[in-house]
Design a protein around this motif. Structure first.
Motif, PDB file in Angstrom:
ATOM      1  N   ARG A   1       0.833  -1.189   0.000  1.00  0.00           N
ATOM      2  CA  ARG A   1       0.000   0.000   0.000  1.00  0.00           C
ATOM      3  C   ARG A   1       0.878   1.253   0.000  1.00  0.00           C
ATOM      4  O   ARG A   1       0.620   2.221  -0.700  1.00  0.00           O
ATOM      5  CB  ARG A   1      -0.922  -0.004   1.224  1.00  0.00           C
ATOM      6  CG  ARG A   1      -2.149   0.842   1.113  1.00  0.00           C
ATOM      7  CD  ARG A   1      -3.139   0.527   2.238  1.00  0.00           C
ATOM      8  NE  ARG A   1      -4.084  -0.500   1.831  1.00  0.00           N
ATOM      9  CZ  ARG A   1      -5.321  -0.254   1.384  1.00  0.00           C
ATOM     10  NH1 ARG A   1      -5.760   0.972   1.284  1.00  0.00           N
ATOM     11  NH2 ARG A   1      -6.114  -1.245   1.039  1.00  0.00           N
TER      12      ARG A   1
ATOM     13  N   VAL B   1       2.234   1.970  -3.357  1.00  0.00           N
ATOM     14  CA  VAL B   1       1.197   2.436  -4.289  1.00  0.00           C
ATOM     15  C   VAL B   1       0.775   3.867  -3.970  1.00  0.00           C
ATOM     16  O   VAL B   1       0.675   4.720  -4.855  1.00  0.00           O
ATOM     17  CB  VAL B   1      -0.052   1.513  -4.245  1.00  0.00           C
ATOM     18  CG1 VAL B   1      -1.216   2.112  -5.036  1.00  0.00           C
ATOM     19  CG2 VAL B   1       0.287   0.128  -4.774  1.00  0.00           C
ATOM     20  N   VAL B   2       0.507   4.111  -2.684  1.00  0.00           N
ATOM     21  CA  VAL B   2      -0.041   5.418  -2.286  1.00  0.00           C
ATOM     22  C   VAL B   2       1.035   6.501  -2.306  1.00  0.00           C
ATOM     23  O   VAL B   2       0.756   7.663  -2.605  1.00  0.00           O
ATOM     24  CB  VAL B   2      -0.699   5.318  -0.888  1.00  0.00           C
ATOM     25  CG1 VAL B   2      -1.253   6.668  -0.444  1.00  0.00           C
ATOM     26  CG2 VAL B   2      -1.820   4.287  -0.910  1.00  0.00           C
ATOM     27  N   TYR B   3       2.272   6.120  -1.961  1.00  0.00           N
ATOM     28  CA  TYR B   3       3.381   7.081  -1.953  1.00  0.00           C
ATOM     29  C   TYR B   3       4.479   6.558  -2.872  1.00  0.00           C
ATOM     30  O   TYR B   3       5.499   6.053  -2.396  1.00  0.00           O
ATOM     31  CB  TYR B   3       3.909   7.264  -0.532  1.00  0.00           C
ATOM     32  CG  TYR B   3       2.833   7.564   0.500  1.00  0.00           C
ATOM     33  CD1 TYR B   3       2.465   6.607   1.447  1.00  0.00           C
ATOM     34  CD2 TYR B   3       2.175   8.794   0.523  1.00  0.00           C
ATOM     35  CE1 TYR B   3       1.477   6.874   2.380  1.00  0.00           C
ATOM     36  CE2 TYR B   3       1.185   9.061   1.452  1.00  0.00           C
ATOM     37  CZ  TYR B   3       0.837   8.096   2.382  1.00  0.00           C
ATOM     38  OH  TYR B   3      -0.148   8.365   3.307  1.00  0.00           O
TER      39      TYR B   3
END
Lengths: 143, 147
Positions: free
Chosen positions: B31, B34-36
Motif C-alpha cells: 500500500r 502504491v499510495v506514496y
C-alpha cells in the motif's frame, strides 16, 4: 500531483458507495481526530462536549462532510469551486492548514474500516490525492 | 522515557498477538509503494513495481513486508526501551539504507489503515491513538542515530 481521470473516477465511485453514510463517516472521522490528535481540540473550546457521539461532534462531522461532498461535485476545478470555503477557513476559522492533513488521515482510516474490500490501494491513493487537493484549495486564500 | 498507560500496553500487545504478520506486512508495504510511489526509490532491485497490481503481486514486496513487521516485534517486546532496542537498526537505516525518516511516518500511516480495516469497529479511536503513538515512538527511535 494532480488528479488523473482515473483518480476522479475512483473518488466518485467510492463517494457513491458512501451515500447516506456520509454524516456518520464525518462524525467518526472528526471524533477520532479529537481523540488521536488532542491538539485539534484547541479549535473547539466553545463546545461543551468533545467526546465521540456528542451533539456538537455529530453536527460538525455532518458540516465537514457536506463540504467534502461539494468538493466531489466540483472535482474538476477545486480551487475556484471552493473559494468561499477557503475564505471561511482563511479569514474566520483560521485553521492551521497542517490540520487538513490530520483530518484527511482520519477520514481514510474510517473508510478503511467501513469499506475494507472497496478501499483498495488504488482507491486509497485516489482519495489521498483528492483530499490533498481539497486541502490545497481550502488554503488558497490564506496568504 | 516514553510513558505508557496500562491501556496502551495492553492494546499494543493485543493487536500484535493477533496479527497475521505476513499478510499485514505485505499489504502495508505494498500500500505504501502504491499510495506514496516515491518510496519505490528504495526498492530498485525488487523488479516489477509498475502498477498497483504488479506491486501487490510482487513476492519480494510480500517478503520484505513481513521482515519489516517482524522488526516491529522488538518494540512490542521492549516497550520500555524502544530507543536502545532500535539503535542498531537506526544506524542501518541511516548509514546503509539511506532512508529518509519521513518514510517511517508514511509506512506507519499505511500500517494504521491496514490494521484498521482488519480490526473494523474494534479499532476504536482510543486503540488508534495507542497504535499511532507506538508507531511514532518506533519511528522516532529509528531516526535517533541519523546525523
Amino acid at each position: 500531483m494532480s488528479l488523473t481521470a482515473k483518480d476522479k473516477a475512483a473518488v466518485k465511485a467510492i463517494w457513491g458507495k458512501i451515500g447516506g453514510k456520509a454524516d456518520a463517516i464525518g462524525h467518526e472521522a472528526l471524533a477520532r481526530m479529537l481523540v488521536v490528535y488532542p491538539q485539534t481540540k484547541t479549535y473547539f473550546s466553545h463546545w461543551q462536549d468533545l467526546s465521540p457521539g456528542s451533539a456538537p461532534v455529530r453536527k460538525h462531522g455532518k458540516t465537514v462532510m457536506s463540504g467534502v461532498a461539494e468538493a466531489v461535485s466540483k472535482i474538476d476545478d477545486l480551487t475556484n469551486g471552493l473559494l468561499t470555503l477557503s475564505e471561511l477557513h482563511a479569514f474566520q476559522l483560521r485553521v492551521d492548514p497542517a490540520n487538513f492533513k490530520i483530518l484527511s488521515h482520519n477520514l481514510l482510516v474510517v473508510l478503511a474500516i467501513q469499506f475494507p474490500s472497496d478501499f483498495t490501494p488504488e482507491v486509497h491513493v485516489a482519495m489521498d490525492k483528492f483530499l490533498s487537493a481539497v486541502a490545497l484549495a481550502l488554503s488558497e486564500k490564506y496568504r | 522515557m516514553v510513558e505508557w498507560t496500562d491501556f496502551e500496553r495492553a492494546t499494543i500487545q493485543d493487536i500484535f498477538s493477533k496479527m497475521d504478520y505476513e499478510s499485514v506486512g505485505h499489504n502495508a508495504l505494498a500500500r505504501c509503494l502504491v499510495v506514496y510511489p516515491w518510496t519505490q526509490r528504495y526498492f530498485g532491485k525488487f523488479g516489477n513495481l509498475y502498477n498497483a497490481a504488479a506491486i501487490m503481486g510482487n513476492p519480494m514486496v510480500a517478503a520484505h513486508g513481513a521482515v519489516v513487521l517482524h522488526g516491529l516485534d522488538k518494540a512490542v517486546k521492549n516497550m520500555d526501551n524502544i530507543k536502545a532496542t532500535y539503535a542498531e537498526l537506526s544506524v542501518l537505516h541511516s548509514e546503509k539504507l539511506h532512508v529518509d525518516p519521513d518514510n517511517f511516518r508514511l509506512l506507519a500511516d499505511c500500517l494504521t489503515i491496514v490494521v484498521a480495516s482488519r480490526l473494523g469497529t474494534g479499532f476504536t479511536a482510543d486503540v488508534q491513538a495507542a497504535f499511532q503513538k507506538f508507531l511514532a515512538v518506533v519511528g522516532s527511535a529509528l531516526t535517533k542515530q541519523y546525523h
